[in-house]
Design a protein around this motif. Structure first.
Motif, PDB file in Angstrom:
ATOM      1  N   ALA A 208       9.586  32.703  29.228  1.00 36.64           N
ATOM      2  CA  ALA A 208       8.471  33.554  29.671  1.00 36.64           C
ATOM      3  C   ALA A 208       7.919  33.120  31.011  1.00 36.64           C
ATOM      4  CB  ALA A 208       7.364  33.550  28.620  1.00 36.64           C
ATOM      5  N   THR A 209       8.049  31.844  31.360  1.00 38.97           N
ATOM      6  CA  THR A 209       7.414  31.357  32.587  1.00 38.97           C
ATOM      7  C   THR A 209       8.387  30.683  33.554  1.00 38.97           C
ATOM      8  OG1 THR A 209       6.901  29.198  31.573  1.00 38.97           O
ATOM      9  CG2 THR A 209       5.243  30.952  31.354  1.00 38.97           C
ATOM     10  N   ARG A 210       9.652  30.561  33.213  1.00 38.01           N
ATOM     11  CA  ARG A 210      10.553  29.781  34.069  1.00 38.01           C
ATOM     12  C   ARG A 210      10.738  30.394  35.455  1.00 38.01           C
ATOM     13  NH1 ARG A 210      16.365  29.598  31.379  1.00 38.01           N
ATOM     14  NH2 ARG A 210      16.726  28.390  33.285  1.00 38.01           N
ATOM     15  N   PHE A 211      10.599  31.709  35.567  1.00 34.44           N
ATOM     16  CA  PHE A 211      10.775  32.332  36.879  1.00 34.44           C
ATOM     17  C   PHE A 211       9.444  32.581  37.585  1.00 34.44           C
ATOM     18  CE2 PHE A 211      14.622  33.574  34.508  1.00 34.44           C
ATOM     19  CZ  PHE A 211      15.567  32.996  35.334  1.00 34.44           C
ATOM     20  N   SER A 212       8.363  32.045  37.037  1.00 29.88           N
ATOM     21  CA  SER A 212       7.062  32.124  37.720  1.00 29.88           C
ATOM     22  C   SER A 212       6.468  30.729  37.875  1.00 29.88           C
ATOM     23  CB  SER A 212       6.105  33.023  36.921  1.00 29.88           C
ATOM     24  OG  SER A 212       5.905  32.492  35.623  1.00 29.88           O
ATOM     25  N   ALA A 213       7.331  29.764  38.144  1.00 26.87           N
ATOM     26  CA  ALA A 213       6.923  28.378  38.381  1.00 26.87           C
ATOM     27  C   ALA A 213       6.235  27.768  37.159  1.00 26.87           C
ATOM     28  CB  ALA A 213       6.004  28.275  39.593  1.00 26.87           C
ATOM     29  N   GLY A 214       6.430  28.365  35.992  1.00 29.67           N
ATOM     30  CA  GLY A 214       5.793  27.848  34.786  1.00 29.67           C
ATOM     31  C   GLY A 214       4.294  28.023  34.789  1.00 29.67           C
ATOM     32  N   GLU A 215       3.789  28.918  35.655  1.00 31.89           N
ATOM     33  CA  GLU A 215       2.342  29.007  35.845  1.00 31.89           C
ATOM     34  C   GLU A 215       1.651  29.608  34.625  1.00 31.89           C
ATOM     35  OE1 GLU A 215       1.083  30.910  39.388  1.00 31.89           O
ATOM     36  OE2 GLU A 215       1.521  29.166  40.653  1.00 31.89           O
ATOM     37  N   THR A 216       0.506  29.043  34.320  1.00 33.74           N
ATOM     38  CA  THR A 216      -0.365  29.568  33.281  1.00 33.74           C
ATOM     39  C   THR A 216      -1.381  30.517  33.917  1.00 33.74           C
ATOM     40  OG1 THR A 216      -2.030  27.835  33.528  1.00 33.74           O
ATOM     41  CG2 THR A 216      -0.168  27.383  32.058  1.00 33.74           C
ATOM     42  N   ALA A 217      -2.107  31.203  33.077  1.00 30.70           N
ATOM     43  CA  ALA A 217      -3.272  31.921  33.559  1.00 30.70           C
ATOM     44  C   ALA A 217      -4.364  30.906  33.887  1.00 30.70           C
ATOM     45  CB  ALA A 217      -3.758  32.899  32.485  1.00 30.70           C
ATOM     46  N   TRP A 218      -5.477  31.377  34.455  1.00 28.99           N
ATOM     47  CA  TRP A 218      -6.600  30.482  34.722  1.00 28.99           C
ATOM     48  C   TRP A 218      -7.164  29.983  33.390  1.00 28.99           C
ATOM     49  CZ3 TRP A 218      -7.571  28.390  39.256  1.00 28.99           C
ATOM     50  CH2 TRP A 218      -7.136  29.041  40.422  1.00 28.99           C
ATOM     51  N   ILE A 219      -7.311  28.683  33.293  1.00 29.09           N
ATOM     52  CA  ILE A 219      -7.770  28.053  32.052  1.00 29.09           C
ATOM     53  C   ILE A 219      -9.151  27.454  32.292  1.00 29.09           C
ATOM     54  CG2 ILE A 219      -7.305  26.267  30.330  1.00 29.09           C
ATOM     55  CD1 ILE A 219      -4.334  26.461  31.140  1.00 29.09           C
ATOM     56  N   PRO A 220     -10.179  27.902  31.559  1.00 27.48           N
ATOM     57  CA  PRO A 220     -11.502  27.295  31.735  1.00 27.48           C
ATOM     58  C   PRO A 220     -11.520  25.872  31.176  1.00 27.48           C
ATOM     59  CG  PRO A 220     -11.534  28.875  29.933  1.00 27.48           C
ATOM     60  CD  PRO A 220     -10.173  28.976  30.560  1.00 27.48           C
ATOM     61  N   ARG A 221     -12.097  24.968  31.928  1.00 26.06           N
ATOM     62  CA  ARG A 221     -12.140  23.578  31.467  1.00 26.06           C
ATOM     63  C   ARG A 221     -12.869  23.417  30.128  1.00 26.06           C
ATOM     64  NH1 ARG A 221     -10.421  19.522  34.728  1.00 26.06           N
ATOM     65  NH2 ARG A 221      -9.941  20.031  36.900  1.00 26.06           N
TER      66      ARG A 221
END
Length: 335
Positions: A208-221
């Motif tokens: 699901a993320t290998r072709f988008s640099a493994g990026e997550t959505a913004w995660i609130p601390r």
């Protein structure tokens, strides 16, 4: 005992409109009643236009009902004879109902009590619509006092490289997987955001993320668990300080992970102009609630209320009515 319908008090403008019509209607009514209401031998009865049994209908009652129907637009020019007929029918029904004792039934008395209570609250309850809108100074003060509520928390965007293993893997297989993750970590630590993105594309097992640099959505601390990734993985990413930093290898029962901090957003307060309407709505609701509380307090003044727990405890559970539980409506999206 006669019962008068409770007329609604017409507005000043409605009273002006109805004066001429009412006078004309009463004149017409007098002509209609002159020949038929009383026997020739009956002496004239002042202010009485009809009699139902022992109950009478007066001119003032009829005038009030004519004015009420005209003010409510029930009829553009209500006929006095028709309105009188309605009042007579109402009085007949009332007389019949009283003869059967309907007015003494508990459910009837309860309805009457509810009507009285409703009328009292209309006359004495707080006029919530008349509350003044919050002043600009009040809004500014509330904004400062509630700044935390209008502050978006710090957020991070992470890149995650996943090497999938198996919970049934033996020590040697897990060691090989760990070493492979460490080798990739050494390559990523000496590179850049682009280097990590390329390593994810070539080696990550998360399709699901290998072709988008493994990026997550913004995660609130404050709420890292909402990301969907294992908590230990997200916490390792939150511990990173600068974009480009890469975590140590994180092992879970089924995989090894590398985490890179790709971007971060510090906590930021939304500007006053953006939240002003929300603040105004909140203050208005709070003032309405305060007006209700003050009204409830005034109601209890001089009327002590005593609850007897022992009597309440004797009530059988079956005596307590059950109320169907309704699902709450969906909440509004956060702004």
């Amino acid at each position: 005992m006669s019962r008068r319908p409770l007329p609604l008090r017409p507005s000043f403008r409605a009273r002006r409109r109805t004066t001429a019509a009412t006078a004309l209607a009463l004149g017409t009514l007098a002509a209609l009643l002159g020949a038929g209401c009383h026997r020739p031998s009956d002496p004239p009865v002042p202010d009485v236009v009809a009699q139902v049994g022992d109950s009478v209908i007066t001119v003032s009652e009829l005038e009030s009902e004519l004015a009420r129907q005209l003010s409510l637009g029930i009829a553009p020019s209500p006929s006095p004879a028709r309105v009188l007929d309605d009042l007579i029918r109402h009085r007949i029904l009332l007389t019949r109902a009283r003869a059967e004792g309907i007015h003494e039934r508990p459910e009837t008395l309860r309805l009457i009590e509810n009507l009285i209570v409703s009328r009292y609250e209309r006359e004495h309850g707080p006029d919530l619509d008349a509350l003044a809108a919050p002043a600009e100074a009040d809004l500014q003060q509330a904004y400062q006092e509630r700044l935390d509520a209008f502050t978006d928390p710090a957020q991070v965007r992470l890149g995650i490289l996943l090497l999938q293993g198996s919970p049934k893997a033996g020590p040697e297989q897990r060691a090989r997987l760990r070493q492979r993750a460490q080798d990739l970590r050494d390559l990523a630590a000496t590179g850049s955001l682009e280097t990590f993105a390329e390593l994810v594309r070539l080696h990550s097992d998360d399709r699901a993320t290998r072709f988008s640099a493994g990026e997550t959505a913004w995660i609130p601390r404050p709420d890292p668990a909402a990301s969907g990734w294992p908590l230990a993985v997200i916490q390792a990413g939150l511990a990173l300080s600068n974009p480009g930093d890469v975590s140590a290898v994180i092992e879970t029962p089924e995989a090894c992970h590398l985490v890179q901090l790709r971007d971060l957003r510090p906590a930021a307060a939304r500007p006053f102009a953006q939240v002003r309407s929300r603040l105004a709505h909140e203050l208005h609701l709070e003032r309405q609630a305060a007006a209700r509380r003050a009204y409830e307090a005034r109601l209890r003044e001089g009327l002590p209320v005593v609850i007897h727990p022992e009597s309440l405890a004797r009530l059988a559970p079956s005596a307590t009515p059950t109320v169907a539980r309704l699902e709450p409506p969906p909440s509004m999206p956060a702004r």
